[in-house]
Scaffold this motif. Structure first.
Motif, PDB file in Angstrom:
ATOM      1  N   THR A  87       0.900  -1.146  -0.071  1.00  0.00           N
ATOM      2  CA  THR A  87      -0.177   0.097  -0.033  1.00  0.00           C
ATOM      3  C   THR A  87       0.865   1.218   0.081  1.00  0.00           C
ATOM      4  N   ARG A  89       1.080   4.356   1.243  1.00  0.00           N
ATOM      5  CA  ARG A  89       0.327   4.984   2.171  1.00  0.00           C
ATOM      6  C   ARG A  89       0.184   6.551   1.990  1.00  0.00           C
ATOM      7  N   GLN A  92      -2.421   6.865  -0.314  1.00  0.00           N
ATOM      8  CA  GLN A  92      -3.558   6.545   0.179  1.00  0.00           C
ATOM      9  C   GLN A  92      -3.911   7.815   1.034  1.00  0.00           C
ATOM     10  N   ASP A  93      -3.432   8.357   1.885  1.00  0.00           N
ATOM     11  CA  ASP A  93      -3.615   9.604   2.757  1.00  0.00           C
ATOM     12  C   ASP A  93      -4.262  10.820   1.892  1.00  0.00           C
ATOM     13  N   LYS A  96      -7.575   9.876   0.459  1.00  0.00           N
ATOM     14  CA  LYS A  96      -8.624   9.808   1.472  1.00  0.00           C
ATOM     15  C   LYS A  96      -8.794  11.291   1.759  1.00  0.00           C
ATOM     16  N   TRP A 102      -9.083   4.765  -3.672  1.00  0.00           N
ATOM     17  CA  TRP A 102      -7.890   4.095  -3.262  1.00  0.00           C
ATOM     18  C   TRP A 102      -7.073   3.600  -4.353  1.00  0.00           C
ATOM     19  N   ALA A 105      -3.184   3.983  -4.795  1.00  0.00           N
ATOM     20  CA  ALA A 105      -2.363   3.436  -3.694  1.00  0.00           C
ATOM     21  C   ALA A 105      -2.458   2.023  -3.336  1.00  0.00           C
ATOM     22  N   LYS A 106      -3.369   1.339  -3.907  1.00  0.00           N
ATOM     23  CA  LYS A 106      -3.593  -0.224  -3.511  1.00  0.00           C
ATOM     24  C   LYS A 106      -3.438  -1.106  -4.638  1.00  0.00           C
TER      25      LYS A 106
END
Length: 203
Positions: A87, A89, A92-93, A96, A102, A105-106
């Motif tokens: 991930t 991160r 992702q942050d 989000k 996502w 990021a994923k």
């Protein structure tokens, strides 16, 4: 084939990232290009400076199914292994924070490492599987499927309301606490009920 993933399925992991504990399964997906097989190395992508490892029990769907009922859910998987949900991160942050999905990021290339498959019949109790992640020979994640918020069968029933499950699909069932940043040169091992089923070196 589909790679279906369940987020925040262990309370301690949700808490370590300051996320709320979900009231129903949190589902996202990865494409087939995310697969990383045969203990091949993971090459750190340039688009992130904060890639995290997340060790998970992975189910392999053995027959097609839609609107699966709890009574028959056990029959839809015969093998399982461990996988790493890599991930990004930092991405992702950011996603989000903007209210965006996502996927960047994923679901990027080679973000879903898959280990050696183990027959369900060779495990003492699929509802209480002990598994560990070793990072550079130190245990960093120590989980047990008895601590899942949503059990394997619950996940299968829930997901199959929305997506027809096909033979050969994979389901990542969630990660316990202990996730962390990877660095080039790291070596990871996934241990399922005392058996090493996954290795992955970071390059």
């Amino acid at each position: 084939m589909k790679i279906i993933c369940i987020g925040r399925n262990y309370r301690d992991h949700a808490k370590e990232l300051n996320n709320p504990v979900p009231k129903e399964p949190m589902v996202f997906m990865k494409p087939s290009t995310a697969l990383l097989i045969a203990n091949r190395p993971f090459y750190h992508p340039e688009f992130s400076t904060n890639i995290h490892y997340e060790l998970e029990v992975v189910l392999k769907i053995c027959k097609n199914g839609r609107h699966i009922t709890p009574k028959f859910a056990d029959s839809y998987y015969e093998e399982m292994t461990l996988g790493i949900d890599f991930t990004a991160r930092d991405l992702q942050d950011k996603l989000k924070g903007n209210g965006h999905p996502w996927e960047l990021a994923k679901a990027f290339d080679k973000s879903a490492a898959i280990g050696e498959w183990v027959s369900k019949s060779d495990l003492p109790d699929v509802n209480a599987i002990q598994f560990q992640m070793h990072k550079n020979e130190a245990v960093v994640q120590d989980g047990n499927t008895k601590d899942l918020i949503f059990s394997f069968n619950t996940i299968l029933c829930y997901v199959s309301q929305y997506f027809t499950l096909h033979k050969g699909d994979y389901i990542f069932t969630g990660t316990p606490a202990g996730v962390g940043k990877i660095e080039i040169g790291d070596s990871f091992k996934g241990i399922l009920e005392g058996k090493e089923v996954l290795t992955c070196n970071i390059k």
